[in-house]
Design an enzyme around this catalytic site. Structure first.
Site, PDB file in Angstrom:
ATOM      1  N   LYS A 151      20.832   3.902  83.783  1.00 11.05           N
ATOM      2  CA  LYS A 151      21.412   5.189  83.430  1.00 11.05           C
ATOM      3  C   LYS A 151      20.298   6.238  83.462  1.00 11.05           C
ATOM      4  O   LYS A 151      19.211   6.026  82.917  1.00 11.05           O
ATOM      5  CB  LYS A 151      22.049   5.130  82.045  1.00 11.05           C
ATOM      6  CG  LYS A 151      23.322   4.291  81.995  1.00 11.05           C
ATOM      7  CD  LYS A 151      24.460   4.948  82.757  1.00 11.05           C
ATOM      8  CE  LYS A 151      25.780   4.267  82.530  1.00 11.05           C
ATOM      9  NZ  LYS A 151      26.894   4.952  83.219  1.00 11.05           N
ATOM     10  N   LYS A 248      37.645   2.396  89.044  1.00 10.88           N
ATOM     11  CA  LYS A 248      37.738   1.873  87.679  1.00 10.88           C
ATOM     12  C   LYS A 248      39.206   1.848  87.290  1.00 10.88           C
ATOM     13  O   LYS A 248      39.927   2.833  87.510  1.00 10.88           O
ATOM     14  CB  LYS A 248      36.944   2.744  86.701  1.00 10.88           C
ATOM     15  CG  LYS A 248      35.439   2.739  86.964  1.00 10.88           C
ATOM     16  CD  LYS A 248      34.691   3.620  85.972  1.00 10.88           C
ATOM     17  CE  LYS A 248      33.191   3.589  86.244  1.00 10.88           C
ATOM     18  NZ  LYS A 248      32.435   4.464  85.319  1.00 10.88           N
TER      19      LYS A 248
END
EC number: 5.1.1.-
Length: 330
Positions: A151, A248
């Site tokens: 991240k 997703k």
């Protein structure tokens, strides 16, 4: 006519360690769970929703209740797509219907989805935002992970983060996820560090709506659309801006639409990634079906939470396998 009993609930799952990504720190996760029973068989689905769509999990049972009469009288998956917008609510209900169908028919969900098998998949393991040395330590703490996703924060330390992780994990596949935290200028400034660290993929560098700045550019690393793509209707407009689409199930509103997204991405010659909005194996198992079509598989929700349901997927050896998980199994 069969009468279907539906139950809707919310569960709270504390994280073992805080989950940090651009602009956010999460210490727990609320999940919406939908269960359907035909008197003999039960199907289950789980949704986390889409946080940037302001979709509170606490409101999901009430939203599902609006469909109770139609669900109890046998609403189909195709009909569901017309009744609810793409959301965590629709995802959980859609996946519960897939699960119930597999139990009633004796045909596994993956086979109903047109697959000949459900292969084990290399699974990305995500590293939360931290100082470069701490992210390197986190990478060393998961030696079995074959693929890592870092991240990014857009704070000037991202280059140091990727260099630090690459220095301790020279053989790993590495992707990075900016979660909209970069500008076109900081993206261009970051590319030399990403190239030096042999980064394989960069997710969602720019804010949604700023994708036009990526149009037609010959980037040295493939770019993946995440927040910029929700359902199949979004994909064509991104074909000249991104090389990879991140599907997703919470964004798509279930496995039914997620499979349509995979078909559309392939039609346009784009690569496919399956990701997750976090959750347990109840949410990752349907993602494994999408994952059979994917170049990158990021179904590490239970690893980020730090625990899972009993009888969950098998995450050993840097892979994800069906293991003891019964979702979608006949």
């Amino acid at each position: 006519m069969t009468k279907y009993d539906w139950q809707f609930s919310v569960e709270s799952w504390p994280f073992r360690t805080p989950y940090r990504f651009a602009g956010h720190v999460w210490t727990s996760l609320d999940l919406f769970v939908a269960r359907v029973n035909d008197g003999t068989h039960e199907g289950i689905g789980e949704g986390a929703g889409v946080y940037y769509h302001d979709e509170p999990v606490a409101d999901m049972p009430a939203r599902a209740e609006l469909l109770r009469d139609r669900l109890e009288n046998g609403l189909t998956r195709d009909e569901l797509q017309q009744c609810l917008p793409a959301s965590g609510v629709r995802n959980a209900i859609d996946c519960a219907l897939w699960d119930l169908e597999s139990k009633r028919s004796g045909v596994a969900a993956w086979r109903s989805a047109g697959l000949s098998s459900l292969r084990p998949l290399t699974c990305v393991q995500t590293l939360s935002i931290a100082d470069p040395d701490d992210m390197a330590a986190a990478a060393l703490a998961v030696p079995s992970a074959r693929a890592l996703k870092l991240k990014l924060a857009g704070d000037g330390l991202d280059g140091a983060r990727v260099r630090a992780v690459r220095s301790v994990r020279p053989a790993a596949w590495i992707g990075v996820d900016a979660n909209q935290s970069l500008t076109l200028r900081t993206l261009e400034e970051l590319f030399p560090a990403l190239g030096e660290a042999k980064v394989d993929l960069l997710e969602q560098p720019l804010a949604v709506g700023q994708d036009a700045g990526l149009e037609g550019r010959d980037w040295p690393i493939p770019l993946a659309a995440d927040e910029s793509v929700q359902t199949a209707t979004d994909i064509a407009a991104l074909a000249g801006r991104y090389q990879v689409i991140n599907i997703k199930l919470d964004k798509a509103g279930g496995l039914t639409e997620a499979l349509r997204m995979a078909d559309e991405a392939r039609r346009l010659g784009m690569k496919i990634m399956v990701g997750n909005m976090l959750g347990t194996s109840r949410a990752m198992a349907p993602g494994m079906i999408v994952g059979q079509h994917c170049d990158v598989v990021d179904l590490d929700g239970p690893l980020l939470i730090g625990r899972d349901i009993a009888g969950g997927l098998d995450y050993s050896g840097g892979m994800v396998r069906a293991g003891a998980c019964r979702w979608g199994q006949a």
